[in-house]
Enzyme design. Structure first.
Site, PDB file in Angstrom:
ATOM      1  N   GLU A   1     -53.815   6.082  15.064  1.00 45.26           N
ATOM      2  CA  GLU A   1     -53.927   7.304  15.906  1.00 45.26           C
ATOM      3  C   GLU A   1     -54.313   6.965  17.345  1.00 45.26           C
ATOM      4  O   GLU A   1     -55.090   7.687  17.967  1.00 45.26           O
ATOM      5  CB  GLU A   1     -54.964   8.294  15.342  1.00 45.26           C
ATOM      6  CG  GLU A   1     -54.878   8.606  13.879  1.00 45.26           C
ATOM      7  CD  GLU A   1     -53.635   9.379  13.493  1.00 45.26           C
ATOM      8  OE1 GLU A   1     -52.907   9.822  14.405  1.00 45.26           O
ATOM      9  OE2 GLU A   1     -53.394   9.514  12.282  1.00 45.26           O
TER      10      GLU A   1
ATOM     11  N   LEU B   1     -43.522   7.712  13.852  1.00 44.28           N
ATOM     12  CA  LEU B   1     -43.487   7.390  15.286  1.00 44.28           C
ATOM     13  C   LEU B   1     -43.244   5.898  15.495  1.00 44.28           C
ATOM     14  O   LEU B   1     -42.322   5.484  16.210  1.00 44.28           O
ATOM     15  CB  LEU B   1     -44.817   7.764  15.964  1.00 44.28           C
ATOM     16  CG  LEU B   1     -45.405   9.154  15.707  1.00 44.28           C
ATOM     17  CD1 LEU B   1     -46.719   9.306  16.463  1.00 44.28           C
ATOM     18  CD2 LEU B   1     -44.432  10.229  16.125  1.00 44.28           C
TER      19      LEU B   1
HETATM   20  C1  LIG Z   1     -52.448   1.281   7.820  1.00 48.13           C
HETATM   21  C2  LIG Z   1     -51.671   1.841   8.956  1.00 48.13           C
HETATM   22  C3  LIG Z   1     -51.074   3.078   8.828  1.00 48.13           C
HETATM   23  C4  LIG Z   1     -50.285   3.586   9.869  1.00 48.13           C
HETATM   24  N1  LIG Z   1     -49.661   4.801   9.708  1.00 48.13           N
HETATM   25  C5  LIG Z   1     -48.807   5.231  10.665  1.00 48.13           C
HETATM   26  C6  LIG Z   1     -48.037   6.434  10.475  1.00 48.13           C
HETATM   27  O1  LIG Z   1     -48.186   7.138   9.470  1.00 48.13           O
HETATM   28  N2  LIG Z   1     -47.141   6.781  11.416  1.00 48.13           N
HETATM   29  C7  LIG Z   1     -46.941   6.037  12.563  1.00 48.13           C
HETATM   30  O2  LIG Z   1     -46.092   6.413  13.361  1.00 48.13           O
HETATM   31  N3  LIG Z   1     -47.663   4.895  12.783  1.00 48.13           N
HETATM   32  C8  LIG Z   1     -48.578   4.485  11.862  1.00 48.13           C
HETATM   33  N4  LIG Z   1     -49.301   3.327  12.071  1.00 48.13           N
HETATM   34  C9  LIG Z   1     -49.074   2.551  13.281  1.00 48.13           C
HETATM   35  C10 LIG Z   1     -50.191   2.697  14.310  1.00 48.13           C
HETATM   36  O3  LIG Z   1     -50.167   3.975  14.879  1.00 48.13           O
HETATM   37  C11 LIG Z   1     -49.968   1.594  15.345  1.00 48.13           C
HETATM   38  O4  LIG Z   1     -50.299   0.380  14.700  1.00 48.13           O
HETATM   39  C12 LIG Z   1     -50.813   1.772  16.569  1.00 48.13           C
HETATM   40  O5  LIG Z   1     -50.287   2.820  17.356  1.00 48.13           O
HETATM   41  C13 LIG Z   1     -50.846   0.487  17.452  1.00 48.13           C
HETATM   42  O6  LIG Z   1     -49.560   0.034  17.711  1.00 48.13           O
HETATM   43  P1  LIG Z   1     -49.175  -1.502  17.440  1.00 48.13           P
HETATM   44  O7  LIG Z   1     -49.651  -1.872  16.103  1.00 48.13           O
HETATM   45  O8  LIG Z   1     -47.729  -1.648  17.737  1.00 48.13           O
HETATM   46  O9  LIG Z   1     -50.024  -2.316  18.497  1.00 48.13           O
HETATM   47  P2  LIG Z   1     -49.577  -2.660  20.000  1.00 48.13           P
HETATM   48  O10 LIG Z   1     -49.090  -1.428  20.666  1.00 48.13           O
HETATM   49  O11 LIG Z   1     -48.680  -3.833  19.968  1.00 48.13           O
HETATM   50  O12 LIG Z   1     -50.974  -3.068  20.637  1.00 48.13           O
HETATM   51  C14 LIG Z   1     -51.536  -4.368  20.463  1.00 48.13           C
HETATM   52  C15 LIG Z   1     -52.846  -4.453  21.237  1.00 48.13           C
HETATM   53  O13 LIG Z   1     -52.617  -4.249  22.643  1.00 48.13           O
HETATM   54  C16 LIG Z   1     -53.417  -3.169  23.131  1.00 48.13           C
HETATM   55  N5  LIG Z   1     -52.656  -2.427  24.138  1.00 48.13           N
HETATM   56  C17 LIG Z   1     -51.368  -2.043  24.062  1.00 48.13           C
HETATM   57  N6  LIG Z   1     -51.008  -1.405  25.185  1.00 48.13           N
HETATM   58  C18 LIG Z   1     -52.092  -1.357  25.983  1.00 48.13           C
HETATM   59  C19 LIG Z   1     -52.379  -0.821  27.279  1.00 48.13           C
HETATM   60  N7  LIG Z   1     -51.443  -0.164  27.975  1.00 48.13           N
HETATM   61  N8  LIG Z   1     -53.615  -0.983  27.794  1.00 48.13           N
HETATM   62  C20 LIG Z   1     -54.567  -1.622  27.098  1.00 48.13           C
HETATM   63  N9  LIG Z   1     -54.383  -2.153  25.858  1.00 48.13           N
HETATM   64  C21 LIG Z   1     -53.162  -2.015  25.307  1.00 48.13           C
HETATM   65  C22 LIG Z   1     -53.695  -2.304  21.890  1.00 48.13           C
HETATM   66  O14 LIG Z   1     -54.866  -1.521  22.079  1.00 48.13           O
HETATM   67  C23 LIG Z   1     -53.862  -3.380  20.820  1.00 48.13           C
HETATM   68  O15 LIG Z   1     -55.156  -3.916  20.921  1.00 48.13           O
HETATM   69  C24 LIG Z   1     -50.136   2.835  11.059  1.00 48.13           C
HETATM   70  C25 LIG Z   1     -50.778   1.601  11.201  1.00 48.13           C
HETATM   71  C26 LIG Z   1     -51.548   1.103  10.175  1.00 48.13           C
HETATM   72  C27 LIG Z   1     -52.203  -0.235  10.329  1.00 48.13           C
END
Ligand SMILES: Cc1cc2nc3c(=O)[nH]c(=O)nc-3n(C[C@H](O)[C@H](O)[C@H](O)COP(=O)(O)OP(=O)(O)OC[C@H]3O[C@@H](n4cnc5c(N)ncnc54)[C@H](O)[C@@H]3O)c2cc1C
Length: 396
Positions: free
Chosen positions: A376, A127
């Protein structure tokens, strides 16, 4: 509907006992070695395939164990007590499998699920992208239909099981101009490797394994698609475009319950380690367990750990009954994962310098826990989801 006939208590006990025996005999003795080297534990992955864990939630008619979520979370919590990364291998894979099981055509289920159930094909959920995590509707990977194939271009980041794996459930845009944006989103099942040779399929650029604070050993990485082609009949989930966002977020509900169960495992292990340590470590002529400052910590850690167990049981039960469970899953995910981090941190304080040492298990629990607050659906988003459902329901 997710309604599963619960297995008998005796069968569940036997299953948990066999997982337990494997953990004690094979996984626990090598976990620290693989974790510290950030090395893929190939033999343990093979064992988990043989134990049926890659098919744990896949229906028996396709060769899976067909477990209820209620049984599944007990397995996940127990394994996480020893090494959380081990649960990531089969859980990310099962999220992909459940998308096919829930939304796939009959031909897709017949073709993919038996291969997923045995672990012959292992994969995950694609995703997240460099510029789209929480805001999934902002993804840029596209797929355009050309005859009986889809042509995919784009890249994914932070994908678990992507370096060693063979296949992904890939969220793409088939109509990048659609408004609202989710109407243009589609889910594809995309093999990335030639099964016979193990070579990357044309158009696949497998990127690097990402270095991580915790959740090590398991491969989380990046992957690119450049005019990659897949067969529409087998790869377009459910044979429909425009439903990918709902398929992705539907899959995340069991993912959230699973992550909450990992939190329970971490909290339980940290608590039990702290209780044992506090009874042997002496200061001022008595075990530290007899100092009230330590008892205050242990009391709070125990209550929060037990509350997490109950919230996870509640969410798993709701999932097994079918229907929407974002309220229950969100509460379990938020509470159990915040608790895991708090309990691991408190255990580190109780262990003093030894909590900071790589020769004791506490520092790994402390490094593993924060992922649970991010993956998640971040814990910020969980509270927003809980509040929205609460308001829609008009109360608890
Ligand atoms: C070890 C690891 C394994 C992973 N495995 C997978 C996988 O298998 N498949 C996959 O698809 N993804 C995977 N991920 C990704 C993970 O799902 C994302 O990191 C997560 O969805 C957060 O997205 P981001 O890192 O882009 O943070 P961002 O979306 O950039 O968010 C940054 C901060 O802003 C906050 N924020 C963002 N939007 C809002 C809002 N509207 N209101 C309030 N707060 C908000 C968030 O809560 C966070 O604190 C993995 C991540 C890690 C670290």
């Amino acid at each position: 509907m997710n309604i599963h006939a619960a297995i008998s208590e005796a069968d569940e006990r036997a299953l948990l006992d066999s997982v337990d025996r494997w953990l004690v005999k094979k996984a626990a003795p090598v976990a620290a070695k693989f974790e510290q080297a950030d090395e893929y534990p190939r033999e343990l992955v093979q064992d988990m395939c043989e134990m049926g864990l890659y098919g744990a939630l896949i229906d028996p008619e396709y060769g899976g164990l067909g477990l209820s979520a209620s049984t599944y979370v007990k397995i996940v919590a127990r394994i996480s007590e020893e090494w959380m990364s081990l649960t990531g291998f089969f859980n990310s894979h099962l999220m992909m499998a459940l998308i096919v099981q829930k939304f796939g055509t009959q031909a897709q289920k017949d073709y993919w699920l038996p291969k997923f159930a045995t672990g012959e094909l292992r994969g995950g959920l694609g995703l997240t992208e460099p510029d789209a995590g929480t805001d999934l509707q902002g993804i840029r990977t596209t797929a355009r239909r050309e005859g009986d194939r889809y042509v995919v271009n784009g890249s994914k980041l932070w994908i678990t099981n992507v370096i060693e794996g063979d296949i992904l459930a890939l969220l793409v845009k088939t109509d990048p101009e659609a408004v609202p944006r989710h109407r243009g989103m589609t889910m594809l099942i995309t093999p990335t490797r030639d099964i016979a040779t193990g070579a990357d399929l044309p158009g696949v650029q497998r990127g690097r394994k990402l270095p991580k604070l915790g959740y090590r050993g398991i491969d989380t990485g990046e992957i690119g698609f450049s005019d990659y082609k897949c067969d529409a009949e087998m790869c377009l989930v459910g044979g429909v475009e425009g439903k990918g966002f709902a398929m992705a977020t539907g899959g995340l509900e069991i993912g959230r319950v699973n992550v909450a169960a990992r939190g329970v495992g971490i909290a339980r292990r940290a608590l039990n380690e702290a209780v044992a340590y506090a009874q042997t470590r002496m200061t001022m002529g008595k075990p530290i367990a007899e100092h009230q400052a330590i008892q205050l910590k242990l009391g709070e850690m125990a209550a929060k750990t037990r509350a997490s167990e109950l919230l996870v049981e509640d969410a798993a039960r709701a999932y097994d009954l079918g229907g929407r469970v974002d309220f229950e899953a969100g509460m379990a995910k938020w509470f159990a994962t915040e608790t895991a981090f708090e309990v691991a941190t408190e255990a580190m304080r109780i262990f003093g310098a030894n909590g900071y040492s790589k020769e004791y298990p506490i520092e790994r629990l402390y490094r593993d826990a924060p992922l649970l607050m991010i993956g998640e659906g971040t814990n910020e988003m969980q509270r927003i989801i809980i509040a929205r459902r609460l308001i829609a329901r008009g109360g608890i």
